[in-house]
Design an enzyme around this catalytic site. Sequence first.
Site, PDB file in Angstrom:
ATOM      1  N   HIS A 139       7.768 118.569  19.816  1.00 45.27           N
ATOM      2  CA  HIS A 139       8.589 118.380  20.938  1.00 45.27           C
ATOM      3  C   HIS A 139       9.470 118.851  21.226  1.00 45.27           C
ATOM      4  O   HIS A 139      10.745 118.497  21.179  1.00 45.27           O
ATOM      5  CB  HIS A 139       8.678 116.866  21.007  1.00 45.27           C
ATOM      6  CG  HIS A 139       9.081 116.348  22.830  1.00 45.27           C
ATOM      7  ND1 HIS A 139       8.154 115.191  23.137  1.00 45.27           N
ATOM      8  CD2 HIS A 139       9.219 116.871  23.678  1.00 45.27           C
ATOM      9  CE1 HIS A 139       8.543 115.079  24.295  1.00 45.27           C
ATOM     10  NE2 HIS A 139       9.368 115.972  24.779  1.00 45.27           N
ATOM     11  N   VAL A 140       9.718 120.411  21.340  1.00 47.60           N
ATOM     12  CA  VAL A 140      10.826 121.094  21.350  1.00 47.60           C
ATOM     13  C   VAL A 140      10.931 121.901  22.712  1.00 47.60           C
ATOM     14  O   VAL A 140      11.861 123.049  22.651  1.00 47.60           O
ATOM     15  CB  VAL A 140      11.009 122.022  20.310  1.00 47.60           C
ATOM     16  CG1 VAL A 140      11.419 121.088  18.983  1.00 47.60           C
ATOM     17  CG2 VAL A 140       9.790 122.785  19.687  1.00 47.60           C
ATOM     18  N   GLY A 141      10.144 121.519  23.782  1.00 40.74           N
ATOM     19  CA  GLY A 141      10.180 122.277  24.943  1.00 40.74           C
ATOM     20  C   GLY A 141      11.357 122.619  25.588  1.00 40.74           C
ATOM     21  O   GLY A 141      11.892 123.843  25.880  1.00 40.74           O
TER      22      GLY A 141
ATOM     23  N   GLY B  61       4.680 120.828  39.739  1.00 38.88           N
ATOM     24  CA  GLY B  61       6.069 120.548  39.990  1.00 38.88           C
ATOM     25  C   GLY B  61       7.074 121.729  39.591  1.00 38.88           C
ATOM     26  O   GLY B  61       6.521 122.917  39.465  1.00 38.88           O
TER      27      GLY B  61
ATOM     28  N   SER C  45      -2.565 119.396  41.506  1.00 36.21           N
ATOM     29  CA  SER C  45      -1.512 118.629  41.401  1.00 36.21           C
ATOM     30  C   SER C  45      -1.690 117.624  42.384  1.00 36.21           C
ATOM     31  O   SER C  45      -2.485 117.322  43.062  1.00 36.21           O
ATOM     32  CB  SER C  45      -0.350 119.767  42.084  1.00 36.21           C
ATOM     33  OG  SER C  45       0.686 119.065  41.862  1.00 36.21           O
ATOM     34  N   ARG C  46      -0.582 116.534  42.358  1.00 32.42           N
ATOM     35  CA  ARG C  46      -0.633 115.480  43.269  1.00 32.42           C
ATOM     36  C   ARG C  46      -0.710 115.657  44.611  1.00 32.42           C
ATOM     37  O   ARG C  46      -1.636 115.145  45.309  1.00 32.42           O
ATOM     38  CB  ARG C  46       0.602 114.557  43.159  1.00 32.42           C
ATOM     39  CG  ARG C  46       0.762 113.496  42.103  1.00 32.42           C
ATOM     40  CD  ARG C  46       1.864 112.583  42.537  1.00 32.42           C
ATOM     41  NE  ARG C  46       3.019 113.346  42.232  1.00 32.42           N
ATOM     42  CZ  ARG C  46       3.876 113.123  41.290  1.00 32.42           C
ATOM     43  NH1 ARG C  46       3.613 112.139  40.140  1.00 32.42           N
ATOM     44  NH2 ARG C  46       4.939 113.697  41.200  1.00 32.42           N
TER      45      ARG C  46
ATOM     46  N   ARG D 288       3.238 115.661  28.160  1.00 31.33           N
ATOM     47  CA  ARG D 288       3.403 114.374  27.540  1.00 31.33           C
ATOM     48  C   ARG D 288       1.863 114.124  26.677  1.00 31.33           C
ATOM     49  O   ARG D 288       0.813 114.539  27.483  1.00 31.33           O
ATOM     50  CB  ARG D 288       3.299 113.393  28.491  1.00 31.33           C
ATOM     51  CG  ARG D 288       4.709 112.805  29.062  1.00 31.33           C
ATOM     52  CD  ARG D 288       5.796 112.339  27.984  1.00 31.33           C
ATOM     53  NE  ARG D 288       7.006 112.109  28.216  1.00 31.33           N
ATOM     54  CZ  ARG D 288       8.105 112.731  28.374  1.00 31.33           C
ATOM     55  NH1 ARG D 288       7.942 114.098  27.904  1.00 31.33           N
ATOM     56  NH2 ARG D 288       9.308 112.364  28.924  1.00 31.33           N
TER      57      ARG D 288
ATOM     58  N   ILE E  97       2.759 120.817  27.305  1.00 31.35           N
ATOM     59  CA  ILE E  97       4.014 120.781  26.855  1.00 31.35           C
ATOM     60  C   ILE E  97       4.622 119.552  27.823  1.00 31.35           C
ATOM     61  O   ILE E  97       5.996 119.412  27.950  1.00 31.35           O
ATOM     62  CB  ILE E  97       4.729 122.010  27.553  1.00 31.35           C
ATOM     63  CG1 ILE E  97       4.283 122.347  28.778  1.00 31.35           C
ATOM     64  CG2 ILE E  97       4.357 123.045  26.481  1.00 31.35           C
ATOM     65  CD1 ILE E  97       4.824 121.806  29.861  1.00 31.35           C
TER      66      ILE E  97
ATOM     67  N   ASP F  32       2.879 120.608  22.229  1.00 32.03           N
ATOM     68  CA  ASP F  32       4.281 120.426  21.982  1.00 32.03           C
ATOM     69  C   ASP F  32       4.530 119.075  21.725  1.00 32.03           C
ATOM     70  O   ASP F  32       5.658 118.462  21.475  1.00 32.03           O
ATOM     71  CB  ASP F  32       5.254 120.994  22.720  1.00 32.03           C
ATOM     72  CG  ASP F  32       6.651 120.739  22.625  1.00 32.03           C
ATOM     73  OD1 ASP F  32       7.087 120.923  21.333  1.00 32.03           O
ATOM     74  OD2 ASP F  32       7.477 120.688  23.543  1.00 32.03           O
TER      75      ASP F  32
ATOM     76  N   ILE G 166       8.463 122.635  36.800  1.00 30.04           N
ATOM     77  CA  ILE G 166       7.912 123.202  35.302  1.00 30.04           C
ATOM     78  C   ILE G 166       6.707 124.258  35.595  1.00 30.04           C
ATOM     79  O   ILE G 166       6.561 125.081  35.233  1.00 30.04           O
ATOM     80  CB  ILE G 166       7.632 122.071  34.390  1.00 30.04           C
ATOM     81  CG1 ILE G 166       9.143 121.600  33.992  1.00 30.04           C
ATOM     82  CG2 ILE G 166       7.236 122.894  33.177  1.00 30.04           C
ATOM     83  CD1 ILE G 166       9.267 120.423  32.795  1.00 30.04           C
TER      84      ILE G 166
ATOM     85  N   GLU H  26       4.315 110.233  19.195  1.00 33.48           N
ATOM     86  CA  GLU H  26       5.240 110.840  18.325  1.00 33.48           C
ATOM     87  C   GLU H  26       6.237 109.957  17.666  1.00 33.48           C
ATOM     88  O   GLU H  26       6.621 108.834  18.112  1.00 33.48           O
ATOM     89  CB  GLU H  26       6.250 111.622  19.522  1.00 33.48           C
ATOM     90  CG  GLU H  26       5.309 112.583  20.194  1.00 33.48           C
ATOM     91  CD  GLU H  26       5.973 113.349  21.342  1.00 33.48           C
ATOM     92  OE1 GLU H  26       7.077 113.272  21.613  1.00 33.48           O
ATOM     93  OE2 GLU H  26       5.335 114.159  22.171  1.00 33.48           O
TER      94      GLU H  26
HETATM   95  C1  8YV Z   1      13.414 115.971  25.573  1.00 31.83           C
HETATM   96  C2  8YV Z   1      11.513 115.293  27.451  1.00 31.83           C
HETATM   97  O1  8YV Z   1      12.737 116.557  24.618  1.00 31.83           O
HETATM   98  O2  8YV Z   1      12.796 115.840  29.634  1.00 31.83           O
HETATM   99  C3  8YV Z   1      11.858 115.119  28.724  1.00 31.83           C
HETATM  100  O3  8YV Z   1      11.532 114.162  29.510  1.00 31.83           O
HETATM  101  O4  8YV Z   1      10.754 114.691  26.973  1.00 31.83           O
HETATM  102  C4  8YV Z   1      12.392 116.291  26.651  1.00 31.83           C
HETATM  103  O5  8YV Z   1      12.811 117.182  27.436  1.00 31.83           O
HETATM  104  C5  8YV Z   1      13.559 114.740  25.476  1.00 31.83           C
HETATM  105  O6  8YV Z   1      14.090 113.856  26.421  1.00 31.83           O
HETATM  106  C6  8YV Z   1      14.873 114.387  24.220  1.00 31.83           C
HETATM  107  O7  8YV Z   1      14.377 114.284  23.098  1.00 31.83           O
END
Ligand code: 8YV
Length: 313
Positions: free
Chosen positions: A279-281, A153, A174-175, A232, A230, A256, A155, A261
């Site tokens: 989880h800081v992407g 996608g 990919s799908r 889920r 990065i 990440d 990303i 979490e």
């Molecule tokens: C965020 C995310 O960290 O876009 C998403 O689905 O998981 C992340 O960009 C989250 O939604 C905010 O905490």
Amino acid sequence: MTTQAILLIAPVPDALMDRLASGWTVHRLYEQQDPQAFLAQSGDSIQAVVTRGDIGVRNEVLQQLPQVKLIAVFGVGTDAIDLNTTRARKIAVTITSGVLTNDVADMAMGLLLAASRRLCQGDRFVREGQWLNNAPPLGTQVSGKRIGIVGMGNIGQAIARRASGFDMPVSYTSRSRRESLPYSWCDDVQSLAKSCDFLVIAASGGESTKGMVDSAVLQAMPKHAWLINIARGSLVDQSALIQALRKGEIAGAALDVFEQEPQVPEELIALNNVLLQPHVGSATHETRQQMADVVFANVEAFFNQKPLPTAID
Ligand code: 8YV
């Protein structure tokens, strides 16, 4: 006139909460002493929900919100929302599409480089004064190595473009196959895993991808290969990953995201071939500001009965 009320499922940046509260009545579910009692008493006064991608909104909560017609997600993931329910109830779902793609792709490359070039270990090595008496640890070369991307996608494509800048041949699964892209297609994750030095997970979460990277996939990876996630935590069988890392079946992992979490298992923390991030992407000042603006624009449009800027189908 009925009050225009929003239910906030989880905290979002303060500035966004303040902006929302200046226009509408905002109830914070996560601050309620008894969320059940609150929903039973006030659920039918709520028209819009604001939540985060990683948190979503549970069906049991939605059931208590009969008037809700908008779920505005601060993020792009909708895996924590039951889209069958939202479609059936004609609840619009909006996401912060577009604005976080580059940051998340940057984070994927950052993790890939940091893990393989041992940046965290090098930092500790200098701080602890080890450099004075010892030779620094060697890393693994990145340029020219094969990258396999799960999910092509926005990303995934942004990661592929960055990897191309490192002369990395790109393969993906990919799908659906993307004929217009100059990358090699693989039918499934296992064959992709077999033929790459870095396996990067960039696909959506949810039932269809749950546990996609299982022990068979991890075993298919070359022993020298790294796993980067990065997307889920749900895409990776975390116990199988811990086993593979312990047994040295793969070189290491940079993560990440995690299954539960913010809980990160002690077994992962104890391993030194793992790089961990909270989880800081998308967590940069610039992107979080843009994400907040997109959420606000959707809520504003909703209450003014205008078209929603970033609704999903
Ligand atoms: C965020 C995310 O960290 O876009 C998403 O689905 O998981 C992340 O960009 C989250 O939604 C905010 O905490």
